[in-house]
Design a protein around this motif. Structure first.
Motif, PDB file in Angstrom:
ATOM      1  N   LYS A 269       1.199   4.356  -2.970  1.00 23.26           N
ATOM      2  CA  LYS A 269       1.167   5.876  -2.749  1.00 23.26           C
ATOM      3  C   LYS A 269       2.022   6.287  -3.218  1.00 23.26           C
ATOM      4  O   LYS A 269       1.895   7.267  -3.960  1.00 23.26           O
TER       5      LYS A 269
ATOM      6  N   LYS B 209       0.760  -1.234   0.087  1.00 23.79           N
ATOM      7  CA  LYS B 209       0.022  -0.050   0.059  1.00 23.79           C
ATOM      8  C   LYS B 209       0.978   1.364  -0.098  1.00 23.79           C
ATOM      9  O   LYS B 209       0.528   2.167  -0.735  1.00 23.79           O
ATOM     10  N   GLN B 210       2.127   1.522   0.800  1.00 24.66           N
ATOM     11  CA  GLN B 210       2.887   2.513   0.727  1.00 24.66           C
ATOM     12  C   GLN B 210       3.477   2.464  -0.804  1.00 24.66           C
ATOM     13  O   GLN B 210       3.695   3.698  -1.115  1.00 24.66           O
TER      14      GLN B 210
END
Length: 78
Positions: free
Chosen positions: A36, A32-33
């Motif tokens: 981003k 998820k990082q």
């Protein structure tokens, strides 16, 4: 004198930016990082494309205005 369309672009420019795929809801935190980060890179790429296209618009408008001025100068002399 050539026609205007002869000098026009034959294709519409498109941004060549990597569009990241949204992770599944059960994806790991690190994935998820990374997503981003990829979204930020995509945003930066799109913004750069837009800036480049706006500069091209300005350049073409300036060229058109110059051509019109050249024409008007020619007509005024005759």
């Amino acid at each position: 004198m050539s026609s205007i369309p002869a000098y026009a672009d034959y294709y519409e420019p498109v941004p060549h930016c990597y569009q990241p795929a949204q992770p599944l809801w059960l994806a790991s935190f690190s994935y998820k990082q990374r997503y981003k980060s990829e979204v930020e890179q995509y945003h930066t790429c799109i913004k750069a494309f837009i800036i480049k296209q706006k500069k091209a618009i300005e350049m073409h408008n300036h060229a058109a205005q110059n051509a019109l001025q050249i024409w008007n100068d020619f007509i005024d002399k005759n």
